[in-house]
Scaffold this active site. Structure first.
Site, PDB file in Angstrom:
ATOM      1  N   GLY A   1      39.248  28.682  49.155  1.00  0.00           N
ATOM      2  CA  GLY A   1      39.387  29.390  50.440  1.00  0.00           C
ATOM      3  C   GLY A   1      38.267  28.990  51.390  1.00  0.00           C
ATOM      4  O   GLY A   1      37.138  28.774  50.963  1.00  0.00           O
TER       5      GLY A   1
ATOM      6  N   ARG B   1      43.677  24.204  47.352  1.00  0.00           N
ATOM      7  CA  ARG B   1      43.456  24.704  45.988  1.00  0.00           C
ATOM      8  C   ARG B   1      44.051  23.711  44.987  1.00  0.00           C
ATOM      9  O   ARG B   1      44.621  24.070  43.981  1.00  0.00           O
ATOM     10  CB  ARG B   1      44.057  26.112  45.853  1.00  0.00           C
TER      11      ARG B   1
ATOM     12  N   ASP C   1      33.926  29.851  42.587  1.00  0.00           N
ATOM     13  CA  ASP C   1      33.804  29.725  41.130  1.00  0.00           C
ATOM     14  C   ASP C   1      34.788  28.703  40.552  1.00  0.00           C
ATOM     15  O   ASP C   1      34.456  27.995  39.594  1.00  0.00           O
ATOM     16  CB  ASP C   1      33.912  31.090  40.427  1.00  0.00           C
TER      17      ASP C   1
ATOM     18  N   THR D   1      31.527  31.778  49.115  1.00  0.00           N
ATOM     19  CA  THR D   1      32.586  32.788  49.109  1.00  0.00           C
ATOM     20  C   THR D   1      32.223  33.906  50.077  1.00  0.00           C
ATOM     21  O   THR D   1      31.062  34.327  50.118  1.00  0.00           O
ATOM     22  CB  THR D   1      32.836  33.410  47.717  1.00  0.00           C
TER      23      THR D   1
ATOM     24  N   ASP E   1      33.223  36.770  49.611  1.00  0.00           N
ATOM     25  CA  ASP E   1      33.172  37.989  48.780  1.00  0.00           C
ATOM     26  C   ASP E   1      31.763  38.286  48.258  1.00  0.00           C
ATOM     27  O   ASP E   1      31.495  39.386  47.790  1.00  0.00           O
ATOM     28  CB  ASP E   1      34.122  37.851  47.582  1.00  0.00           C
TER      29      ASP E   1
ATOM     30  N   ASP F   1      30.313  37.359  45.545  1.00  0.00           N
ATOM     31  CA  ASP F   1      30.365  37.841  44.156  1.00  0.00           C
ATOM     32  C   ASP F   1      29.825  36.840  43.137  1.00  0.00           C
ATOM     33  O   ASP F   1      30.114  36.941  41.948  1.00  0.00           O
ATOM     34  CB  ASP F   1      31.793  38.282  43.802  1.00  0.00           C
TER      35      ASP F   1
ATOM     36  N   ARG G   1      38.262  40.622  46.104  1.00  0.00           N
ATOM     37  CA  ARG G   1      39.179  40.565  44.963  1.00  0.00           C
ATOM     38  C   ARG G   1      38.625  41.333  43.769  1.00  0.00           C
ATOM     39  O   ARG G   1      39.281  42.224  43.245  1.00  0.00           O
ATOM     40  CB  ARG G   1      39.380  39.091  44.606  1.00  0.00           C
TER      41      ARG G   1
HETATM   42  O1  F6P Z   1      37.963  34.522  47.371  1.00  0.00           O
HETATM   43  C1  F6P Z   1      37.827  34.860  48.678  1.00  0.00           C
HETATM   44  C2  F6P Z   1      39.033  35.564  49.205  1.00  0.00           C
HETATM   45  O2  F6P Z   1      38.689  35.862  50.506  1.00  0.00           O
HETATM   46  C3  F6P Z   1      39.466  36.812  48.430  1.00  0.00           C
HETATM   47  O3  F6P Z   1      38.805  37.974  48.812  1.00  0.00           O
HETATM   48  C4  F6P Z   1      40.952  36.853  48.728  1.00  0.00           C
HETATM   49  O4  F6P Z   1      41.659  37.494  47.680  1.00  0.00           O
HETATM   50  C5  F6P Z   1      41.311  35.427  48.819  1.00  0.00           C
HETATM   51  O5  F6P Z   1      40.175  34.728  49.262  1.00  0.00           O
HETATM   52  C6  F6P Z   1      42.498  35.170  49.718  1.00  0.00           C
HETATM   53  O6  F6P Z   1      42.655  33.796  49.907  1.00  0.00           O
HETATM   54  P1  F6P Z   1      43.966  33.024  50.364  1.00  0.00           P
HETATM   55  O7  F6P Z   1      44.866  33.983  51.089  1.00  0.00           O
HETATM   56  O8  F6P Z   1      43.449  31.940  51.216  1.00  0.00           O
HETATM   57  O9  F6P Z   1      44.618  32.532  49.127  1.00  0.00           O
END
Ligand code: F6P
Length: 344
Positions: free
Chosen positions: A12, A74, A106, A128, A130, A132, A174
């Site tokens: 992401g 991804r 990660d 990230t 997040d 985390d 998440r």
């Molecule tokens: O990992 C970062 C994050 O922002 C999460 O909080 C979320 O679940 C995810 O990416 C969403 O990513 P995408 O919609 O791009 O798959």
């Protein structure tokens, strides 16, 4: 002879990625005389040798620009038929590259660790929104996401007050509720719901009712990964993402009618979604990302492959891929309890 390195961004996106690229290229070129190329769209560019030039001119003015000029995906370096270390070694040799700088979360760090063990010269930068990753105090992008979520809370509060409604804001997160916690505290939310800490509907409605009884419009912030006590997993109705993880999102829309029904207060939900990941990084994130980019230029110059950069206190330090992949950094119970006592 000048060494050459390839940079990729994977997973992401995150505000600050471009500032990392700029920091790495500027320091690498200026201090070490190195040359850089960018792999397009994450591991895809590495596996297929799809590159773009990255020099001083290309990275000009990039530190305030959101997204990633390299593109991201991804796509996994091992999962695709053309992937795997032998093919990647050949691509690197054909492109006369001495190593790879992988900027990612990660999933990227675990792929990088495997590639390193399979003999590829690779280093990493953690990313990230997040926040985390336990091995670094902060990841760039988090501060920007918190600012955006806080502004959303401020805006929702004025319209909530006008209509005397309960407003529910769903933010990303998440496995960890850092964005919800920090924006919720900054925005003065009356309840903050995070993945680490289940709360019952009775408790949430008790907080909402007490706010309503004081004549105020309740503000609830919920992280996408929050679970009511009877839920085993975070709410997901959108299938899987590119790494086969359930796509989360929608718990705010689930909670809003429940709150309205139980408390009798009209309730609206807003899902902030990818707005948190887009746009310009804050000054804090630009500084952190630039410093991390410069530090990763040092890592490759010293051939410290198998390492990532990290922030410890105010210092940029180095960690191994193993350390980066250790514990997930979740909100500790005592930090949540500290603010929970003033909910409602
Ligand atoms: O990992 C970062 C994050 O922002 C999460 O909080 C979320 O679940 C995810 O990416 C969403 O990513 P995408 O919609 O791009 O798959």
């Amino acid at each position: 002879m000048a060494k050459r390195f390839g940079i990729l961004t994977s997973g992401g996106d995150c505000p600050g990625l471009n500032a990392v690229i700029r920091g790495a290229v500027l320091k690498g070129e200026t201090v070490y005389g190195h040359e850089f190329v960018g792999f397009r769209d994450g591991w895809y560019g590495l596996v297929y040798g799809d590159i773009m030039a990255l020099d001083r001119t290309t990275v000009r003015g990039l530190s305030h620009q959101g997204g990633t000029i390299l593109g991201t995906s991804r796509f996994g370096p091992y999962t695709e038929p053309d992937g795997g270390p032998e093919n990647i070694k050949k691509v690197l040799a054909d492109l006369k590259l001495d190593g790879v700088i992988a900027i990612g979360g990660d999933g990227t760090a675990s792929a990088s660790k495997r590639l390193f063990e399979d003999g590829i010269n690779i280093v990493g930068v953690p990313k990230t929104i997040d926040n985390d990753i336990d091995a670094t105090d902060y990841t760039f992008g988090f501060n920007t996401a918190v600012e955006i979520a806080t502004e959303a809370i401020d805006r929702l509060r004025t319209t909530g007050n006008s209509h005397k409604r309960c407003m529910v804001l769903e933010v990303m997160g998440r496995h960890a509720g850092w964005i919800a916690l920090h924006s919720g505290i900054a925005g003065g939310a009356h309840a903050i719901l995070i993945p680490e800490q289940p709360e019952s509907l009775d408790q949430i409605c008790a907080w909402v009712t007490s706010v309503k009884n004081r004549g105020r419009a309740p503000m609830v912030v919920v992280a996408e990964g929050f679970k009511l006590p009877d839920m085993k997993e975070g709410y997901s109705v959108k299938g899987l993402d590119g790494f086969n993880r359930p796509r989360l999102g929608g718990i705010g829309e689930v909670l809003a009618p429940m709150i309205e029904e139980r408390t009798g207060i009209e309730t609206r939900a807003t899902v902030l979604g990818h707005i948190q990941r887009g746009g310009v990084p804050t000054a804090f994130d630009r500084v952190l990302a630039t410093r991390m980019g410069m530090a990763v230029a040092d890592l490759v110059a010293e051939a410290k492959f198998g390492h990532m950069v990290a922030l410890h206190g105010t210092e940029i330090s180095r960690i191994t891929f193993d350390e980066a992949l250790g514990e997930l950094k979740q909100v500790p119970v005592d930090q949540y309890q500290e603010i929970r006592v003033i909910f409602g």
